[in-house]
Structure formats: structure tokens, C-alpha cells
Design a protein around this motif. Structure first.
Motif, mmCIF file in Angstrom:
data_model
loop_
_atom_site.group_PDB
_atom_site.id
_atom_site.type_symbol
_atom_site.label_atom_id
_atom_site.label_comp_id
_atom_site.label_asym_id
_atom_site.label_seq_id
_atom_site.Cartn_x
_atom_site.Cartn_y
_atom_site.Cartn_z
ATOM 1 N N VAL A 85 -13.020 7.950 -14.822
ATOM 2 C CA VAL A 85 -12.566 7.356 -15.303
ATOM 3 C C VAL A 85 -12.307 6.641 -16.053
ATOM 4 N N TYR A 86 -11.043 6.256 -16.409
ATOM 5 C CA TYR A 86 -9.907 5.763 -17.438
ATOM 6 C C TYR A 86 -9.843 4.674 -18.154
ATOM 7 N N GLU A 87 -9.663 4.459 -19.122
ATOM 8 C CA GLU A 87 -8.882 3.058 -19.402
ATOM 9 C C GLU A 87 -7.824 2.521 -19.119
ATOM 10 N N VAL A 88 -7.225 1.228 -19.046
ATOM 11 C CA VAL A 88 -5.538 1.103 -18.417
ATOM 12 C C VAL A 88 -5.202 0.914 -19.380
ATOM 13 N N ASP A 89 -5.344 1.643 -20.980
ATOM 14 C CA ASP A 89 -4.753 1.957 -22.470
ATOM 15 C C ASP A 89 -4.597 3.133 -22.464
ATOM 16 N N ASP A 90 -5.031 4.562 -21.536
ATOM 17 C CA ASP A 90 -5.826 5.437 -22.745
ATOM 18 C C ASP A 90 -4.756 6.507 -22.132
ATOM 19 N N TRP A 91 -3.466 6.809 -22.870
ATOM 20 C CA TRP A 91 -2.285 6.905 -22.409
ATOM 21 C C TRP A 91 -2.887 8.636 -23.035
ATOM 22 N N SER A 92 -3.510 9.530 -23.176
ATOM 23 C CA SER A 92 -4.692 10.807 -23.136
ATOM 24 C C SER A 92 -5.254 10.780 -21.692
ATOM 25 N N SER A 93 -5.130 9.631 -20.479
ATOM 26 C CA SER A 93 -5.452 10.121 -18.962
ATOM 27 C C SER A 93 -4.646 10.966 -18.503
ATOM 28 N N PRO A 94 -4.817 12.183 -17.725
ATOM 29 C CA PRO A 94 -3.936 13.151 -17.417
ATOM 30 C C PRO A 94 -3.397 12.737 -15.857
ATOM 31 N N ILE A 95 -3.846 11.239 -15.381
ATOM 32 C CA ILE A 95 -3.085 10.787 -14.094
ATOM 33 C C ILE A 95 -1.659 9.990 -14.434
ATOM 34 N N LYS A 139 -2.382 17.043 -10.221
ATOM 35 C CA LYS A 139 -1.875 16.769 -9.074
ATOM 36 C C LYS A 139 -2.713 16.156 -8.573
ATOM 37 N N THR A 140 -2.658 15.443 -7.809
ATOM 38 C CA THR A 140 -3.485 14.448 -6.487
ATOM 39 C C THR A 140 -3.191 14.662 -5.428
ATOM 40 N N ASP A 141 -3.234 14.087 -4.726
ATOM 41 C CA ASP A 141 -3.127 14.307 -3.095
ATOM 42 C C ASP A 141 -2.693 12.701 -2.496
ATOM 43 N N GLY A 142 -3.065 11.762 -4.219
ATOM 44 C CA GLY A 142 -1.306 10.258 -3.677
ATOM 45 C C GLY A 142 -3.018 9.270 -4.533
ATOM 46 N N MET A 143 -2.782 8.157 -4.051
ATOM 47 C CA MET A 143 -2.999 7.193 -5.062
ATOM 48 C C MET A 143 -3.536 5.965 -4.515
ATOM 49 N N VAL A 177 -1.900 1.976 -17.622
ATOM 50 C CA VAL A 177 -1.825 3.378 -16.839
ATOM 51 C C VAL A 177 -1.648 3.138 -15.224
ATOM 52 N N ILE A 178 -1.773 1.954 -14.492
ATOM 53 C CA ILE A 178 -2.579 2.432 -13.694
ATOM 54 C C ILE A 178 -0.623 2.489 -12.749
ATOM 55 N N LEU A 179 0.259 1.170 -13.572
ATOM 56 C CA LEU A 179 1.776 1.712 -13.553
ATOM 57 C C LEU A 179 2.024 2.357 -13.177
#
Ligand SMILES: Cc1cc2nc3c(=O)[nH]c(=O)nc-3n(C[C@H](O)[C@H](O)[C@H](O)COP(=O)(O)O)c2cc1C
Length: 189
Positions: free
Chosen positions: A60-70, A76-80, A101-103
Motif C-alpha cells: 500500500v502507498y500514499e498518494v503523495d509518497d514519492w518514495s513508492s516503487p510504482i 516492473k509490474t504486469d500493468g495497472m 502517485v496514481i497519475l
């Protein structure tokens, strides 16, 4: 399989919740972000907390957490999947406006040519909404509107939700039996 999932502030946050439940049952790894607007709609529509939905995800990541890997293409992921996807978030993606982070995760999916599935929920649609969706579709984004069908004769709201979630899984190539397919209904008609 590893998927990034976002829930944004459109009506129909239940689609995001149900998607997380199904992916968890299928042991698919999920990386979840919930927007601030979605948090309020989760409280209003589901009488639930953001945290209760977060428990359904692996990360889980916060929407303003720029340290999130995503936020990085090197993760690498298979999609969103964004379910539901607000018109604001859709506009941000269509215009490369990666201010949360979502955008940014969606921008990464686009630049890395990964599968990006949006589940918009708005009605009626204005020309800006339609133009943004067309632009995204041209870029290979898969738009799965939150539009349940009725040919499988749903008997509950849960059946309508499962139809939409089933269509999301279909475009991701994930097997399921959340709704009865037309071929099967057709045979017994
Ligand atoms: C109760 C409620 C319902 C909303 N429903 C929708 C909707 O169905 N579709 C939509 O595009 N925006 C809807 N909005 C507006 C978005 O929440 C708003 O544009 C917000 O800025 C979206 O931010 P986000 O994309 O970061 O979550 C709704 C807002 C509220 C308070």
C-alpha cells in the motif's frame, strides 16, 4: 502476476474493493494507492475506511509518497488498473500531468507500454471526457466503463458489480467465473 491498483474519487468504489478481493483470492500480487477523494467516497458509499480496503492488498502507498516503487519504470509490474477512475484522474493521465502517485504510476505504465486499464464512471459525458478517453485509447489504454450488462439476468447488485470486475479480469487475461458468458446463456435460451 503483479498489478498496480488505484481507487480514485468516482462513484463506484465498490468496483475497486471487489477487484482487490478477487485478486487476493487468486494470489495475484497487488500494489494499491487510494486517492484522497476516494477515501471520502469509501466512507460515504461503503461505510468503510480506506484502511479496511488496504488490508486486501499486498502493498500500500500514499498518494503523495514519492518514495513508492510504482512511480518508477524500473519497478516492473504486469500493468495497472484504476477502478473507479474519476474524470479528473483520466484527464491527468491523458495530458501527462503526473502530479500524484496514481497519475505518475499510470504515466509509467504508458511509457513502459504496459497494460493500463481504466474504469471510468461518469454520466453524461462531455466532449472533454470523450476526447480524453479517445486520446488514451489511441495510446493503447483499455477503457472498461463501469457499465454492467443485463443479458445474464443479474439478480443482485453483487452480480452487476461482478460483471464489471469480470470484464476487467477479461482484458487482463485472468480466468474467472464472475459472470455467465453470452455463449453459455445463448445455449440454454
Ligand atoms: C460523492 C462524490 C461522488 C463523485 N462521483 C464522481 C464520479 O462518479 N465521477 C467523477 O469523475 N468524479 C466524481 N466526483 C468528483 C471527484 O471526486 C473529484 O473530481 C476529485 O477531485 C477526483 O480526485 P481523484 O481523481 O484524485 O480521486 C465525485 C465526488 C463526490 C464527492
Amino acid at each position: 502476476m503483479k498489478l498496480t491498483i488505484a481507487i480514485t474519487g468516482a462513484s463506484g468504489v465498490i468496483y475497486g474493493k471487489r477487484l482487490l478481493e478477487v485478486l487476493r483470492n487468486k494470489k495475484i500480487e497487488t500494489h494499491l494507492v487510494i486517492s484522497q477523494a476516494a477515501e471520502k467516497i469509501i466512507a460515504h458509499e461503503l461505510g468503510a475506511t480506506k484502511e479496511s480496503l488496504e488490508k486486501l492488498a499486498n502493498h500500500v502507498y500514499e498518494v503523495d509518497d514519492w518514495s513508492s516503487p510504482i512511480v518508477s519504470g524500473s519497478f516492473k509490474t504486469d500493468g495497472m488498473v484504476i477502478a473507479p477512475c474519476s474524470m479528473k484522474t483520466l484527464a491527468g493521465i491523458a495530458n501527462g500531468f503526473a502530479e500524484n502517485v496514481i497519475l505518475r504510476a499510470a504515466d509509467v505504465a504508458l511509457k513502459e507500454k504496459r497494460k493500463l486499464v481504466l474504469v471510468p464512471r461518469e454520466t453524461p459525458l462531455n466532449i472533454i471526457h470523450l476526447r480524453n478517453m479517445l486520446e488514451l485509447a489511441k495510446q493503447g489504454v483499455i477503457i472498461v466503463p463501469a457499465m454492467p450488462a443485463y443479458y445474464h439476468k443479474p439478480k443482485s447488485i453483487e452480480a452487476l458489480i461482478d460483471f464489471v470486475v469480470g470484464r476487467i479480469l477479461d482484458v487482463l487475461g485472468i480466468e474467472h467465473n464472475l459472470y455467465q458468458r453470452w455463449q453459455d446463456i445463448h445455449k440454454i435460451c
